[in-house]
Design an enzyme around this catalytic site. Structure first.
Site, short mmCIF file in Angstrom:
data_model
loop_
_atom_site.label_atom_id
_atom_site.label_comp_id
_atom_site.label_asym_id
_atom_site.label_seq_id
_atom_site.Cartn_x
_atom_site.Cartn_y
_atom_site.Cartn_z
N ASP A 132 0.85 -1.19 0.00
CA ASP A 132 0.00 0.00 0.00
C ASP A 132 0.89 1.24 0.00
O ASP A 132 1.90 1.29 0.71
CB ASP A 132 -0.90 -0.02 1.24
CG ASP A 132 -2.10 0.90 1.07
OD1 ASP A 132 -2.43 1.27 -0.07
OD2 ASP A 132 -2.71 1.23 2.10
N HIS A 139 -4.35 13.77 1.40
CA HIS A 139 -4.55 12.85 2.54
C HIS A 139 -3.30 12.84 3.42
O HIS A 139 -3.40 12.92 4.65
CB HIS A 139 -4.85 11.44 2.03
CG HIS A 139 -4.85 10.39 3.11
ND1 HIS A 139 -5.90 10.23 4.00
CD2 HIS A 139 -3.92 9.46 3.45
CE1 HIS A 139 -5.62 9.24 4.83
NE2 HIS A 139 -4.42 8.76 4.53
N ARG A 148 1.20 14.35 13.46
CA ARG A 148 2.41 15.15 13.70
C ARG A 148 2.11 16.60 13.34
O ARG A 148 2.49 17.08 12.25
CB ARG A 148 3.57 14.65 12.81
CG ARG A 148 4.06 13.22 13.06
CD ARG A 148 5.08 12.77 11.99
NE ARG A 148 4.51 12.84 10.66
CZ ARG A 148 3.72 11.90 10.12
NH1 ARG A 148 3.44 10.82 10.80
NH2 ARG A 148 3.23 12.06 8.90
N LYS A 258 -4.59 -2.07 10.29
CA LYS A 258 -4.97 -2.12 8.88
C LYS A 258 -5.22 -3.53 8.36
O LYS A 258 -5.84 -3.68 7.31
CB LYS A 258 -3.82 -1.53 8.03
CG LYS A 258 -3.47 -0.08 8.35
CD LYS A 258 -4.30 0.86 7.52
CE LYS A 258 -3.72 2.26 7.50
NZ LYS A 258 -4.54 3.12 6.61
#
Lengths: 433, 433
Positions: A132, A139, A148, A258
């Site tokens: 991925d 995004h 952050r 995930k």
């Protein structure tokens, strides 16, 4: 070698099929012809092609000599078909298009059509490895700011198509429900983590890229050849548990946040079908660095992006009970990718890593710059602080049990018939006791 | 259900084999009996068992009815065998041990033995997914200090068995050379990165854990049951390009720095064979937190670690040209793991992620507290600042072309015959032009 932006008679918007439901079909007119693996009721999985509301049994057509390439077509996965060179796949596409458009073929071919609503769709390939990426720059900015605040986009982002390996075994076709996962999460003000169901379940809107012919271990793929290693595309919902992710992701990246379930649309929209919808890669802002030479190619810049519209829909259990239409959460173009899919492929193999036919790459979440195009709830709800209102009066900061998320994509270009990806849909089941 | 620390007659140190080379063999006495996939010269891959300097063709034995379980034994991979319940695998082990120890069986079995030196070893399984962990706490401290001097061990380390997904397609059996990879690296004082061969190629000493029976998607594995999902172990060299790693790893973890090639020892040392070598998990320091309940199990604490000695050897091309013996770079016990392999398995499946037979998990680099036990050059050379001297007078901060690295492991326990893992070895070829 025919390059990936070349169109032929299969893309002619005037071409029609003798399959009546194909005319004007939102996803599967005769200009699309995606491959999938399906089972007619009570039968074994086999390779098929979507046409309107029907599925053509391509394995049966090969058995009867209506199309060639029978060895690749006789498997219950598309891996062997994807491994064929792009030119061979293009020849097959032209043959299928002819079968389904020529009225003289109707009598021979019609017995091999099945109503899609009576069939079960499977994963189209045995996915060897799934990687991925993170090329949706808006995004990356939006999420980076939440994880952050002082450092949303790291210094490597505009040089490296950032990616990581994901889980192949938990990828499931559209329609298969997912179980809300349990895991470790630690509240910012807590001393220790707890194990339990995620409280911040999210979707991610991504494109999936199916690898066609692979490369040998130790042999990179030149950027100019990368398109020849891409068999096609799908939609990918990279379900994410944001609370697990925040706690576990340092220093080695997302893992259990995930890998509990990923949903893909089951039809492979071929690179050949998307030829008319290739567009120029958006220009980089003037102060952005040029790509390093191994990622730079004028053809890729001119034709390497995709003219796709992406959208996300939600229904809650209450909405379905009241017969309400799905609510569109976002929509935007797929061009908000900082790197082309060809650059992703070349980067992935740039160290000699061997890609294999049927491997799946995700682009990462594709968000548009403005809120209406944000590709995850984490972004739409500003990290949960600004919940959305549903038509029932319910609110959602993150997903609730019973919610169903559907991703859609349509390719459009002037002078061509639009083609769609079919749906990428799944419903959330409660966590196990 | 027989638990994993239970021994039987197959572990009897007095048992001997009629295969002469098995007696006192450093790796493969009759007490070991590891499974692998091998080809006798000019033949197809098949399942075998290592015994002394020989390999027993288990598929042929099954064909002739000398052992049962022929369906699982007839494949060219071990996935189906690994999927068998632990008790069934134990029954098979007892049958093989009887065949190779009973002199009355020699005439029937001997025709199915092949000299190992005449055979080619393959990957033992089709590896669906490969995940790598980070449970060597001294390594995590050593490496963490180099990447984050002020923050070597992150706050999640003592709660979460940190792991990430790796690349399955580039895992290769011992003996296959690797090509020095190219990639992006940025010198600390440079403005932009460059693409080229890694200047900081390293090995990592790890154990590999082979998954046996899997779990269904959505269904976690309880810690008390985790051992029943482990089929066996191997050695794993997680080759790493440290310069790529430093530049690419934030925010999503290592990717191209690790996925260009991983080497494993080809024999699966079964969980059954390692029963006598189970030891207590080392006590956590008093101020360390207790594991969360889903990772805590008294049996696992009492028997869940492995009494293994690990070592790493290097030869340079010049050393081989001069006929020098390999130089031992490090040695230490495998007990320097903060989490047991059972805790790794349970954590991996704790969100419902489905593990499959033949999946491979890496422990992460196992380093001892002191320099003599450091499991990578990055640690031994203090990030390259303190190169090692070889017997030829050459020095090594990182690996050079032509270097060959060999990992070894031996299991020892009082009152039992030591068993070894065989070698995990590969040589470095120059980068491609």
């Amino acid at each position: 070698m025919t390059r990936w932006w070349t169109t032929d008679e299969t893309h002619d918007p005037a071409r029609t099929s003798w399959v009546a439901s194909a005319q004007g079909h939102a996803d599967f007119p005769i200009q699309n012809l995606p491959y999938g693996v399906f089972s007619p009721a009570g039968c074994q999985p086999r390779i098929g092609v979507a046409i309107g509301d029907m599925i053509l049994d391509l394995a049966a057509c090969a058995d009867e000599g209506l199309v060639a390439q029978d060895a690749a077509l006789s498997h219950p996965t598309l891996n062997a078909l994807m491994a064929l060179p792009a030119d061979t796949r293009r020849t097959l596409r032209r043959a299928i298009s002819a079968l389904l458009s020529d009225p003289a073929m109707q009598a021979a071919v019609e017995p091999h059509l099945h109503a899609a609503r009576d069939c079960t769709m499977h994963l189209p390939a045995r996915i060897g490895d799934y990687s991925d990426f993170y090329v949706g720059i808006h995004h990356a900015n939006n999420i980076g700011r939440q994880f952050r605040p002082d450092n949303p986009l790291l210094p490597n982002y505009k040089y490296v198509p950032i990616g990581y390996h994901g889980r192949a075994s938990s990828i499931r076709p559209s329609g298969e429900a997912l179980v809300r996962p349990c895991g470790q999460r630690k509240a910012p003000d807590a001393n220790i983590p707890v194990y339990g169901p995620t409280a911040r379940l999210d979707y991610e809107l991504e494109l999936g890229v199916w690898i066609g012919p692979g490369n040998d271990l130790g042999t990179p793929i030149a950027i100019h050849d990368a398109a020849d290693h891409i068999a096609g595309f799908c939609l990918l919902n990279d379900w994410s548990a944001r609370d697990f992710q925040a706690w576990e992701y340092q220093p080695l990246g997302p893992f259990l946040a995930k890998n509990f379930h990923s949903t893909i649309s089951p039809w492979i929209i071929t690179a050949e079908a998307l030829a008319p919808f290739r567009i120029a890669q958006p220009a980089r802002p003037g102060d952005d660095p040029e790509p390093l030479p191994y990622l730079a190619d004028a053809d890729d810049q001119a034709h390497g992006a995709l003219g796709l519209s992406l959208s996300v829909y939600l229904t809650s259990a209450a909405m379905r009970a009241e017969g309400m239409a799905p609510m569109r959460l976002s929509h935007g173009p797929a061009s908000n990718m900082y790197w082309t899919v060809q650059q992703i492929v070349t980067h992935h193999a740039s160290n000699g890593c061997n890609l294999m036919p049927g491997d799946l790459l995700g682009t990462g979440t594709i968000s548009a710059p403005l809120r209406e195009g944000f590709g995850s709830l984490m972004e739409l709800s500003a990290g949960g602080r600004e919940p959305l209102s549903l038509p029932t009066g319910e609110t959602r900061a993150f997903l609730a049990d019973g919610d169903e998320v559907t991703l859609r994509a349509v390719a459009r270009a002037d002078g061509f018939m639009p083609i769609g990806f079919g749906e990428c849909r799944a419903q959330i089941l409660p966590a196990r006791e």
